[in-house]
Design an enzyme around this catalytic site. Structure first.
Site, PDB file in Angstrom:
ATOM      1  CD  GLU A  89      -2.684  -0.962   2.630  1.00 12.48           C
ATOM      2  OE1 GLU A  89      -3.560  -1.803   2.803  1.00 12.48           O
ATOM      3  OE2 GLU A  89      -2.410  -0.088   3.468  1.00 12.48           O
ATOM      4  CB  CYS A 102       2.523   7.088   3.958  1.00 11.39           C
ATOM      5  SG  CYS A 102       3.001   5.818   5.128  1.00 11.39           S
ATOM      6  CB  CYS A 109       5.655  -5.956   8.903  1.00 11.76           C
ATOM      7  SG  CYS A 109       6.776  -5.277  10.143  1.00 11.76           S
ATOM      8  CB  CYS A 113       3.052  -3.807  16.160  1.00 12.38           C
ATOM      9  SG  CYS A 113       4.779  -3.299  15.997  1.00 12.38           S
ATOM     10  CB  CYS A 116       0.215  -3.286  13.167  1.00 12.38           C
ATOM     11  SG  CYS A 116       0.737  -3.061  11.483  1.00 12.38           S
ATOM     12  CB  CYS A 330      -0.699   1.035   7.868  1.00 13.46           C
ATOM     13  SG  CYS A 330       0.650   0.197   7.131  1.00 13.46           S
TER      14      CYS A 330
HETATM   15  S1  SF4 Z   1       3.408  -1.209  13.182  1.00 14.70           S
HETATM   16 FE1  SF4 Z   1       3.013  -2.868  11.713  1.00 14.70          FE
HETATM   17  S2  SF4 Z   1       4.278  -2.383   9.922  1.00 14.70           S
HETATM   18 FE2  SF4 Z   1       5.048  -1.138  11.640  1.00 14.70          FE
HETATM   19  S3  SF4 Z   1       6.692  -2.394  12.553  1.00 14.70           S
HETATM   20 FE3  SF4 Z   1       4.812  -2.901  13.687  1.00 14.70          FE
HETATM   21  S4  SF4 Z   1       3.960  -4.712  12.604  1.00 14.70           S
HETATM   22 FE4  SF4 Z   1       5.476  -3.748  11.238  1.00 14.70          FE
END
Ligand code: SF4
Length: 337
Positions: A89, A102, A109, A113, A116, A330
């Site tokens: 994205e 962005c 990833c 987190c 997320c 995101c």
């Molecule tokens: S917020 Fe999401 S994209 Fe950013 S480092 Fe953490 S898991 Fe990865």
């Protein structure tokens, strides 16, 4: 061979090795910086150049735009597909100071987190420098707008793909091409401590943002597994060294999650942690993700948090909610597809 992956010297050498004059590299770099990527549109580059043995595969490859979502406030979210089919994205946003994008640095990833959507399915692969540059060019083509500011804060952890990120920054900063000022670039990390030091040495003019989201190490480990490898104390120490060395202010991103990190005790811890630092806190009302149980607090709560930080001498703002009528969090659009 994607031209967008090549630094100027690499492109020039490649062209010379194929027996063509080196000045063609300047022409190609110049056209691409203007968003002209098709050989037939590069008017001063003859057809014979593209047909030279060794250069037939040389092209500027842009990702395909699969879906776009347009917000009433001008924000445009694009789902982009790379050559091998993986998707990322990119989000275009309008600000008073100019147009910003962005971009993603990885497909998926592995940082995990808890709040997320981007990391839900782990890491698919790193993006190349040219794929990151391609995000900018593809979104400019799609929107018809010129982009002046870049934030590497989309899907992925940029410092987990540091070599490609560094090359991307050098390519878009090159005066022979895009010539994008270092100060117009911001890179955000969740806290890979050893790379912060290196980044400060390599790119002292590029803005650094830290995804903090908690001011207590135990609580941070619960929502950000990276904290188990690089605990909060080490992260803040690295940030202090960074500001001392570069003289640059760090932005701490703090997503306000209802009943997780938004009460008075969290506020006290956050202000104690950042006291005296050259920094700015960007408070972000959580963009809720349907698959996750975390909830956003009210905008009023965010404003109270900001006022309290300011009263304690810590500069803070509440991030403008752009694109709130589209899948703003995101990773949501990518997950949906
Ligand atoms: S917020 Fe999401 S994209 Fe950013 S480092 Fe953490 S898991 Fe990865």
């Amino acid at each position: 061979m994607n031209i967008l992956d090549l630094e100027f010297k690499e492109l020039e050498n490649f062209i010379k090795e194929a027996g063509q004059p080196g000045f063609r590299a300047s022409q190609l770099y110049g056209w691409i910086a203007k968003g002209v990527t098709e050989p037939e549109d590069m008017r001063n580059v003859p057809k014979a150049f593209w047909e030279t043995e060794g250069l037939k595969e040389l092209r500027a490859e842009l990702p395909d735009v699969v879906t776009t979502q347009h917000s009433e406030d001008g924000t445009v979210k694009c789902l982009l597909r790379m050559k091998d089919g993986c998707s990322v994205e990119a989000v275009f946003m309008k600000y008073k100071y100019g147009n910003s994008i962005c971009i993603s640095s990885q497909a998926g990833c592995r940082m995990g987190c808890a709040f997320c959507a981007s990391g839900m399915n782990g890491l698919e692969r790193d993006l190349t420098p040219g794929e990151m540059y391609g995000e900018i060019l593809a979104v400019e083509k799609e929107t018809g707008e010129k982009i002046s500011h870049i934030v590497v804060m989309g899907t992925g952890e940029p410092f987990d793909n540091y070599e490609n990120l560094s090359k991307f920054i050098r390519i878009i900063n090159d005066p022979k091409g895009r010539n994008l000022g270092m100060r117009n670039i911001t890179v955000s990390t969740c806290g890979l401590v050893p790379v912060i030091e290196r980044f400060g040495d390599d790119f002292p003019q590029v803005n650094l943002a830290i995804s903090l989201h908690a001011a207590d190490s135990r609580e941070r480990s619960e929502i950000m597994p990276v904290n188990r490898a690089y605990p909060l104390e080490e992260l803040i120490e690295a940030c202090r060294r960074y500001t001392e060395k570069t003289g640059r202010r760090i932005t701490f991103e703090y997503t306000l999650i209802k009943d997780v990190n938004d009460d008075k005790k969290h506020l006290d811890k956050l202000s104690d942690l950042l006291k005296g630092m050259l920094c700015h806190v960007n408070l972000i009302p959580l963009n809720e993700v349907k698959e996750k149980s975390f909830r956003s607090g009210t905008r009023e709560r965010a404003q109270e948090f900001r006022d309290a930080l300011e009263n304690r001498g810590i500069p803070a703002t509440v991030r403008r909610e752009l694109g709130s009528d589209i899948d703003a969090a995101c990773g949501q659009l990518r997950a949906k597809k």
